[in-house]
Design a protein around this motif. Structure first.
Motif, PDB file in Angstrom:
ATOM      1  N   PRO A  61       0.969  -1.326   0.036  1.00  0.00           N
ATOM      2  CA  PRO A  61       0.089  -0.101   0.105  1.00  0.00           C
ATOM      3  C   PRO A  61       0.907   1.225  -0.125  1.00  0.00           C
ATOM      4  CG  PRO A  61      -0.761  -1.656   1.861  1.00  0.00           C
ATOM      5  CD  PRO A  61       0.518  -2.121   1.152  1.00  0.00           C
ATOM      6  N   ILE A  62       1.890   1.193   0.611  1.00  0.00           N
ATOM      7  CA  ILE A  62       2.831   2.550   0.628  1.00  0.00           C
ATOM      8  C   ILE A  62       3.498   2.811  -0.645  1.00  0.00           C
ATOM      9  CG2 ILE A  62       4.987   3.177   1.415  1.00  0.00           C
ATOM     10  CD1 ILE A  62       2.958   3.878   3.574  1.00  0.00           C
ATOM     11  N   ASP A  63       3.873   1.643  -1.366  1.00  0.00           N
ATOM     12  CA  ASP A  63       4.352   1.803  -2.605  1.00  0.00           C
ATOM     13  C   ASP A  63       3.299   2.332  -3.690  1.00  0.00           C
ATOM     14  OD1 ASP A  63       6.834   0.963  -1.647  1.00  0.00           O
ATOM     15  OD2 ASP A  63       6.716  -0.954  -2.801  1.00  0.00           O
ATOM     16  N   GLU A  64       2.319   1.961  -3.499  1.00  0.00           N
ATOM     17  CA  GLU A  64       1.121   2.340  -4.334  1.00  0.00           C
ATOM     18  C   GLU A  64       0.675   3.830  -4.173  1.00  0.00           C
ATOM     19  OE1 GLU A  64      -1.903  -0.473  -3.788  1.00  0.00           O
ATOM     20  OE2 GLU A  64      -1.118  -2.057  -4.907  1.00  0.00           O
ATOM     21  N   ALA A  65       0.744   4.229  -2.805  1.00  0.00           N
ATOM     22  CA  ALA A  65       0.465   5.606  -2.279  1.00  0.00           C
ATOM     23  C   ALA A  65       1.523   6.552  -2.863  1.00  0.00           C
ATOM     24  CB  ALA A  65       0.464   5.707  -0.856  1.00  0.00           C
ATOM     25  N   LEU A  66       2.880   5.980  -2.834  1.00  0.00           N
ATOM     26  CA  LEU A  66       3.988   6.762  -3.513  1.00  0.00           C
ATOM     27  C   LEU A  66       3.719   7.108  -5.091  1.00  0.00           C
ATOM     28  CD1 LEU A  66       7.020   5.376  -1.588  1.00  0.00           C
ATOM     29  CD2 LEU A  66       6.106   7.916  -1.186  1.00  0.00           C
ATOM     30  N   VAL A  67       3.347   5.907  -5.549  1.00  0.00           N
ATOM     31  CA  VAL A  67       3.089   6.158  -7.022  1.00  0.00           C
ATOM     32  C   VAL A  67       1.957   7.315  -7.228  1.00  0.00           C
ATOM     33  CG1 VAL A  67       2.280   4.983  -9.017  1.00  0.00           C
ATOM     34  CG2 VAL A  67       4.099   3.927  -7.788  1.00  0.00           C
ATOM     35  N   GLN A  68       0.882   7.096  -6.543  1.00  0.00           N
ATOM     36  CA  GLN A  68      -0.171   8.182  -6.638  1.00  0.00           C
ATOM     37  C   GLN A  68       0.393   9.716  -6.459  1.00  0.00           C
ATOM     38  OE1 GLN A  68      -3.202   8.345  -7.471  1.00  0.00           O
ATOM     39  NE2 GLN A  68      -3.449   6.418  -8.327  1.00  0.00           N
TER      40      GLN A  68
END
Length: 212
Positions: A190-197
């Motif tokens: 979830p953190i990696d996906e949040a960083l991409v966003q």
């Protein structure tokens, strides 16, 4: 008497000049006010764009740094107690708990950025991405405290129930980066996906400001 009459006629012929001059002055005032308003509006938009760019740059940097710190806390490489200090098996968990507590200033900064983001950008996707960082901290705190309790119960000889073992396994997956070999890391993913966003939403606004 004729010359006076002729002068009066001439004056009467130009009596329209006064009202037209007044009308032109009024038009000039209106145009001046409009131009000033447009300049003020342009200045205001420029200031907002600058604030958005600065905010996005700060948000991108803050979340990137925080992601690295969370990954460090979740590192599978542990530490034992200092020489001469006894350990009931909870030292490394408590050490990591202290590291999470040290992130208070980082999270205060992130909370302030979250509020500013709502005011100057108002992007719901950014808001949701920021939320993932707060969710990760909560899950880490719960997992660490649960693992400390489990370790103390184990030392005391208490036999865990099946449900308690399931909880412990879940806490272990949350605590250790890479513990879930199927790639469903409950924190990193979830953190990696949040960083991409955050990157996709902030970089265009940062570049827009830099190109001005």
């Amino acid at each position: 008497m004729e010359p006076i009459s002729a002068c009066e006629n001439i004056c009467n012929d130009f009596s329209w000049v006064g009202p037209i001059s007044e009308w032109l002055r009024n038009i000039a005032i209106v145009v001046g006010v409009f131009v000033a308003w447009r300049q003020l509006d342009s200045w205001r938009r420029e200031k907002i764009a600058i604030k958005r760019g600065d905010l996005c740059e700060e948000l991108f940097a803050a979340t990137s740094e925080l992601a690295a710190k969370l990954a460090h806390i979740r590192s599978p490489f542990g530490y034992g107690p200092p020489e001469g200090e006894t350990d009931d098996g909870t030292y490394d968990y408590k050490r990591r708990l202290d590291l999470v507590a040290e992130l208070d200033d980082d999270y205060l900064r992130l909370r302030q950025l979250k509020i500013r983001q709502k005011a100057f950008v108002g992007d719901e996707a950014l808001d949701a991405a920021i939320f993932e960082f707060f969710k990760a901290r909560t899950e880490l705190l719960i997992a660490l405290r649960g693992l400390i309790r489990a370790r103390r119960d184990s030392v005391s000889g208490r036999i865990p129930t099946e449900r308690a073992l399931e909880r412990q396994n879940r806490y272990e997956a949350i605590m250790w980066e890479g513990a879930d070999f199927e790639g469903n890391d409950p924190i990193k993913q979830p953190i990696d996906e949040a960083l991409v966003q955050i990157e996709e939403r902030t970089i265009p606004l940062i570049r827009l400001e830099l190109n001005k």
